[in-house]
Design a protein around this motif. Structure first.
Motif, PDB file in Angstrom:
ATOM      1  N   ALA A   1       1.615  44.299 -23.875  1.00  0.00           N
ATOM      2  CA  ALA A   1       1.213  42.894 -23.962  1.00  0.00           C
ATOM      3  C   ALA A   1       2.407  41.992 -24.241  1.00  0.00           C
ATOM      4  O   ALA A   1       2.386  40.806 -23.900  1.00  0.00           O
ATOM      5  CB  ALA A   1       0.155  42.722 -25.045  1.00  0.00           C
ATOM      6  N   ASP A   2       3.450  42.529 -24.857  1.00  0.00           N
ATOM      7  CA  ASP A   2       4.645  41.727 -25.129  1.00  0.00           C
ATOM      8  C   ASP A   2       5.429  41.454 -23.846  1.00  0.00           C
ATOM      9  O   ASP A   2       5.935  40.352 -23.634  1.00  0.00           O
ATOM     10  CB  ASP A   2       5.548  42.458 -26.132  1.00  0.00           C
ATOM     11  CG  ASP A   2       4.907  42.560 -27.510  1.00  0.00           C
ATOM     12  OD1 ASP A   2       4.092  41.669 -27.844  1.00  0.00           O
ATOM     13  OD2 ASP A   2       5.206  43.527 -28.229  1.00  0.00           O
ATOM     14  N   THR A   3       5.525  42.460 -22.992  1.00  0.00           N
ATOM     15  CA  THR A   3       6.304  42.321 -21.758  1.00  0.00           C
ATOM     16  C   THR A   3       5.482  41.724 -20.622  1.00  0.00           C
ATOM     17  O   THR A   3       5.979  40.910 -19.839  1.00  0.00           O
ATOM     18  CB  THR A   3       6.844  43.692 -21.318  1.00  0.00           C
ATOM     19  OG1 THR A   3       7.550  44.290 -22.406  1.00  0.00           O
ATOM     20  CG2 THR A   3       7.775  43.558 -20.124  1.00  0.00           C
ATOM     21  N   TYR A   4       4.208  42.126 -20.545  1.00  0.00           N
ATOM     22  CA  TYR A   4       3.331  41.686 -19.453  1.00  0.00           C
ATOM     23  C   TYR A   4       2.039  41.109 -20.037  1.00  0.00           C
ATOM     24  O   TYR A   4       0.970  41.718 -19.920  1.00  0.00           O
ATOM     25  CB  TYR A   4       2.989  42.856 -18.530  1.00  0.00           C
ATOM     26  CG  TYR A   4       4.179  43.635 -18.024  1.00  0.00           C
ATOM     27  CD1 TYR A   4       5.006  43.120 -17.035  1.00  0.00           C
ATOM     28  CD2 TYR A   4       4.469  44.898 -18.543  1.00  0.00           C
ATOM     29  CE1 TYR A   4       6.092  43.841 -16.563  1.00  0.00           C
ATOM     30  CE2 TYR A   4       5.549  45.630 -18.075  1.00  0.00           C
ATOM     31  CZ  TYR A   4       6.366  45.098 -17.088  1.00  0.00           C
ATOM     32  OH  TYR A   4       7.436  45.816 -16.626  1.00  0.00           O
ATOM     33  N   PRO A   5       2.097  39.950 -20.675  1.00  0.00           N
ATOM     34  CA  PRO A   5       0.898  39.425 -21.347  1.00  0.00           C
ATOM     35  C   PRO A   5      -0.277  39.178 -20.406  1.00  0.00           C
ATOM     36  O   PRO A   5      -1.424  39.480 -20.751  1.00  0.00           O
ATOM     37  CB  PRO A   5       1.393  38.122 -21.992  1.00  0.00           C
ATOM     38  CG  PRO A   5       2.640  37.762 -21.239  1.00  0.00           C
ATOM     39  CD  PRO A   5       3.258  39.055 -20.844  1.00  0.00           C
ATOM     40  N   GLN A   6      -0.027  38.624 -19.230  1.00  0.00           N
ATOM     41  CA  GLN A   6      -1.121  38.369 -18.289  1.00  0.00           C
ATOM     42  C   GLN A   6      -1.692  39.677 -17.743  1.00  0.00           C
ATOM     43  O   GLN A   6      -2.908  39.833 -17.602  1.00  0.00           O
ATOM     44  CB  GLN A   6      -0.627  37.489 -17.135  1.00  0.00           C
ATOM     45  CG  GLN A   6      -0.195  36.094 -17.549  1.00  0.00           C
ATOM     46  CD  GLN A   6      -1.326  35.320 -18.205  1.00  0.00           C
ATOM     47  OE1 GLN A   6      -2.476  35.385 -17.760  1.00  0.00           O
ATOM     48  NE2 GLN A   6      -1.017  34.595 -19.267  1.00  0.00           N
TER      49      GLN A   6
END
Length: 224
Positions: free
Chosen positions: A184-189
């Motif tokens: 979620a930090d790198t790819y939140p969407q």
């Protein structure tokens, strides 16, 4: 007195005269039995007990033959259903895509084939008629036909390639694992929408895609 060889040739049943319709019908039968890759001018000539040169009088090349095969199959599309114009259009386009799903090799060929026969023209007429019934301006409908049929054709061709791949399931499992494990930090969407990205049946996604395109065609004017 005629010798035995002469008599046997005379008594042999005459071959039916070649016609374009007969050639295409034989090509369709051959495709269903052996696959589109086997529908070549040489193989077709063998099936019709003639020479390949004889076929070129009626069909210019293999590409034109494959386009004619597609046109012949389009004649099998069911009549337009009852209901709202847009749902009838989705049904017609879904039937078109399903027809290509049933013949994977033809689905791939349809990406470049350019049918121009009566069944293809009838399909275009039906799509234009339904768009007109929905009040879609004529110029937008005219451009939209190409978009709608391309979407159905490309979807069927892509799926046929996946079905033919021995690695398809492994690749899907790898993609599923990558999406579900996205940080979620790198790819939140991606993390937030991961389940939605992987949800839905193929049928639901196909119908939704057609509805998106139909709505866009109806509300997007052509460039000036």
């Amino acid at each position: 007195m005629a010798d035995e060889g002469t008599r046997s040739r005379r008594e042999r049943p005459a071959k039916p005269a070649l016609t374009r319709g007969g050639i295409v019908a034989t090509a369709v039968r051959l495709m269903r039995a052996e696959g589109l890759a086997r529908v070549t001018m040489r193989r077709l000539a063998q099936e019709l007990d003639t020479g390949p040169a004889s076929l070129y009088v009626y069909v210019r090349n293999t590409a034109e033959l494959h386009a004619a095969v597609l046109d012949e199959l389009l004649g099998e599309l069911a009549p337009v259903r009852a209901g709202r114009w847009d749902e009838r259009l989705v049904g017609l386009l879904t039937d078109y895509t399903a027809l290509l799903f049933a013949q994977p090799s033809l689905a791939r060929a349809a990406l470049s084939a350019r049918p121009s026969g009566p069944h293809y023209l009838r399909l275009v007429e039906r799509v234009l008629g339904l768009l007109a019934e929905g009040g879609v301006p004529g110029p937008q409908a005219a451009w939209g036909v190409d978009v709608l049929l391309q979407f159905g054709t490309a979807t069927a061709a892509e799926q046929s390639d996946r079905d033919a791949s021995a690695e398809a399931n492994r690749e899907w499992d790898a993609l599923t694992g990558a999406v579900q494990g996205a940080s979620a930090d790198t790819y939140p969407q991606l993390a937030a929408l991961g389940q939605a990205l992987l949800s839905g049946t193929a049928e639901d996604r196909l119908g939704w895609g057609f509805r998106v395109l139909i709505h866009g065609i109806a509300h997007t004017a052509l460039p000036e």
